[in-house]
Design an enzyme around this catalytic site. Sequence first.
Site, PDB file in Angstrom:
ATOM      1  N   ASP A 139      10.890   6.233  -6.845  1.00  0.00           N
ATOM      2  CA  ASP A 139      11.613   7.101  -5.906  1.00  0.00           C
ATOM      3  C   ASP A 139      13.072   7.298  -6.301  1.00  0.00           C
ATOM      4  O   ASP A 139      13.763   8.151  -5.731  1.00  0.00           O
ATOM      5  CB  ASP A 139      11.513   6.541  -4.482  1.00  0.00           C
TER       6      ASP A 139
ATOM      7  N   GLN B 269      -2.653   6.052  -7.651  1.00  0.00           N
ATOM      8  CA  GLN B 269      -2.568   5.752  -6.222  1.00  0.00           C
ATOM      9  C   GLN B 269      -2.577   7.028  -5.388  1.00  0.00           C
ATOM     10  O   GLN B 269      -2.351   8.125  -5.912  1.00  0.00           O
ATOM     11  CB  GLN B 269      -1.290   4.962  -5.938  1.00  0.00           C
TER      12      GLN B 269
ATOM     13  N   GLU C   6       8.596   3.811 -15.205  1.00  0.00           N
ATOM     14  CA  GLU C   6       7.723   4.020 -14.032  1.00  0.00           C
ATOM     15  C   GLU C   6       6.365   4.487 -14.542  1.00  0.00           C
ATOM     16  O   GLU C   6       6.295   5.403 -15.364  1.00  0.00           O
ATOM     17  CB  GLU C   6       8.373   5.052 -13.097  1.00  0.00           C
TER      18      GLU C   6
ATOM     19  N   ASP D 197      11.291  -3.195  -9.383  1.00  0.00           N
ATOM     20  CA  ASP D 197      11.122  -2.529  -8.085  1.00  0.00           C
ATOM     21  C   ASP D 197       9.677  -2.075  -8.000  1.00  0.00           C
ATOM     22  O   ASP D 197       9.347  -0.912  -8.229  1.00  0.00           O
ATOM     23  CB  ASP D 197      12.074  -1.326  -8.018  1.00  0.00           C
ATOM     24  N   SER D 198       8.814  -3.025  -7.673  1.00  0.00           N
ATOM     25  CA  SER D 198       7.380  -2.763  -7.783  1.00  0.00           C
ATOM     26  C   SER D 198       6.730  -2.576  -6.425  1.00  0.00           C
ATOM     27  O   SER D 198       7.298  -2.924  -5.398  1.00  0.00           O
ATOM     28  CB  SER D 198       6.712  -3.957  -8.466  1.00  0.00           C
ATOM     29  N   THR D 199       5.536  -2.022  -6.472  1.00  0.00           N
ATOM     30  CA  THR D 199       4.663  -2.041  -5.306  1.00  0.00           C
ATOM     31  C   THR D 199       4.144  -3.474  -5.147  1.00  0.00           C
ATOM     32  O   THR D 199       4.429  -4.348  -5.969  1.00  0.00           O
ATOM     33  CB  THR D 199       3.477  -1.074  -5.531  1.00  0.00           C
ATOM     34  N   ASP D 200       3.381  -3.715  -4.083  1.00  0.00           N
ATOM     35  CA  ASP D 200       2.759  -5.031  -3.893  1.00  0.00           C
ATOM     36  C   ASP D 200       1.847  -5.348  -5.080  1.00  0.00           C
ATOM     37  O   ASP D 200       1.431  -4.433  -5.797  1.00  0.00           O
ATOM     38  CB  ASP D 200       1.916  -5.018  -2.606  1.00  0.00           C
TER      39      ASP D 200
ATOM     40  N   ASP E 286       3.762   2.018 -18.639  1.00  0.00           N
ATOM     41  CA  ASP E 286       3.521   0.728 -17.991  1.00  0.00           C
ATOM     42  C   ASP E 286       4.670  -0.238 -18.319  1.00  0.00           C
ATOM     43  O   ASP E 286       4.922  -0.526 -19.496  1.00  0.00           O
ATOM     44  CB  ASP E 286       2.181   0.185 -18.516  1.00  0.00           C
ATOM     45  N   GLY E 287       5.326  -0.719 -17.289  1.00  0.00           N
ATOM     46  CA  GLY E 287       6.465  -1.620 -17.475  1.00  0.00           C
ATOM     47  C   GLY E 287       6.076  -2.925 -18.148  1.00  0.00           C
ATOM     48  O   GLY E 287       6.892  -3.542 -18.847  1.00  0.00           O
TER      49      GLY E 287
HETATM   50  N1  SAM Z   1      10.565  -0.585  -2.934  1.00  0.00           N
HETATM   51  C1  SAM Z   1       9.191  -0.331  -2.913  1.00  0.00           C
HETATM   52  C2  SAM Z   1       8.365  -1.312  -2.148  1.00  0.00           C
HETATM   53  O1  SAM Z   1       8.544  -2.531  -2.267  1.00  0.00           O
HETATM   54  O2  SAM Z   1       7.532  -0.842  -1.392  1.00  0.00           O
HETATM   55  C3  SAM Z   1       8.676  -0.043  -4.253  1.00  0.00           C
HETATM   56  C4  SAM Z   1       9.132   1.309  -4.613  1.00  0.00           C
HETATM   57  S1  SAM Z   1       8.645   2.058  -6.094  1.00  0.00           S
HETATM   58  C5  SAM Z   1       7.983   3.549  -5.441  1.00  0.00           C
HETATM   59  C6  SAM Z   1       7.295   1.151  -6.733  1.00  0.00           C
HETATM   60  C7  SAM Z   1       6.752   1.798  -7.999  1.00  0.00           C
HETATM   61  O3  SAM Z   1       6.218   0.828  -8.885  1.00  0.00           O
HETATM   62  C8  SAM Z   1       5.632   2.810  -7.760  1.00  0.00           C
HETATM   63  O4  SAM Z   1       6.122   4.110  -7.961  1.00  0.00           O
HETATM   64  C9  SAM Z   1       4.554   2.427  -8.783  1.00  0.00           C
HETATM   65  O5  SAM Z   1       3.961   3.541  -9.409  1.00  0.00           O
HETATM   66  C10 SAM Z   1       5.359   1.573  -9.754  1.00  0.00           C
HETATM   67  N2  SAM Z   1       4.563   0.652 -10.572  1.00  0.00           N
HETATM   68  C11 SAM Z   1       3.517  -0.105 -10.196  1.00  0.00           C
HETATM   69  N3  SAM Z   1       3.041  -0.799 -11.251  1.00  0.00           N
HETATM   70  C12 SAM Z   1       3.818  -0.465 -12.324  1.00  0.00           C
HETATM   71  C13 SAM Z   1       3.829  -0.848 -13.694  1.00  0.00           C
HETATM   72  N4  SAM Z   1       2.944  -1.730 -14.184  1.00  0.00           N
HETATM   73  N5  SAM Z   1       4.779  -0.319 -14.496  1.00  0.00           N
HETATM   74  C14 SAM Z   1       5.701   0.566 -14.032  1.00  0.00           C
HETATM   75  N6  SAM Z   1       5.723   0.965 -12.740  1.00  0.00           N
HETATM   76  C15 SAM Z   1       4.799   0.451 -11.893  1.00  0.00           C
END
Ligand code: SAM
Length: 282
Positions: free
Chosen positions: A86, A31, A105, A155-158, A137-138
């Site tokens: 974060d 990203q 993460e 705690d994921s991104t969209d 990868d989670g």
């Molecule tokens: N609270 C935040 C929000 O809703 O906007 C999310 C914060 S946190 C930074 C989200 C994290 O999920 C990102 O750093 C991203 O790299 C991670 N992420 C996305 N897909 C993932 C996966 N399959 N496994 C592990 N981490 C993942």
Amino acid sequence: MSEWLHDAGGAGFAHAYLIEEELYRGRSAFQEIRVIVNPDFGRMLVLDDAVQTSERDEFVYHEMLAHVPLVAHPAPRRLLIIGGGDGGLLEEALKHPLAEAVMVEIDREVVEVTRRFLPQIPGGAFDDPRTRLVIGDGIRYVSASAETFDVILVDSTDPKGPAVGLFSEAFYADVRRRLRPGGLAAVQSGSPLYQLELLRAVRAGLGKVFPVVSTYLATVPTYPGALWSFTIGATGGDPAQTPAEEVARRTAGFDLQYLTPAGFRAAFDLPPFLARDLGIAG
Ligand code: SAM
């Protein structure tokens, strides 16, 4: 002319943030990562134009995703966080007497950029001896690992890119298998206004593997629309029924800025429009 960041919510609106300064901009394997400074929210972590957290309001989301499920569990010792790069959620979670917190993460650069430009958000969480940071990868982690946990927080991104699978039924089934007896999982489940279908899908997916599914809300100023949902899948009792005295006892001394014992219960008291949209009897 001044530059603004537009963080899109639904198809037709966005929150706009004046970029006073850009401290970092780079592209990881997953990203685009930016750290900007906004006059009202301070430093903000932005992934692919979506605000993840800000100095000014990070406590809302992190307190609500950490403490509500951790207090709903009678005695959590082992925690798994998926995503959360974060470190703000980890920092809140470590206020509990956990034995170990594993955080998986996918993007190492999110962790590194946060530690460099927003160190107050994780605080000392990454250096806490109870923390084990796994870069990976989670989705793969929960399907391949044999470890078990009391609480799992997503705690994921969209649901875009590597996060799509974090909203799937197969993932929830793997999460369920990684839980110890009485365990529970909590996920950020999007906006109840313009991501209603996502929230419905999360509830339905968790409902296939958990006997209890409970959604709660918080006001997160920097997420588009501000009203935000979280959903818990529980193998034990209904988290909403956790007594206020228990919330007070278990969070005593935490110096919370958003969550209160009365607010804990209120967060599960869904407004009628949403209870109706989710088909929950009033
Ligand atoms: N609270 C935040 C929000 O809703 O906007 C999310 C914060 S946190 C930074 C989200 C994290 O999920 C990102 O750093 C991203 O790299 C991670 N992420 C996305 N897909 C993932 C996966 N399959 N496994 C592990 N981490 C993942």
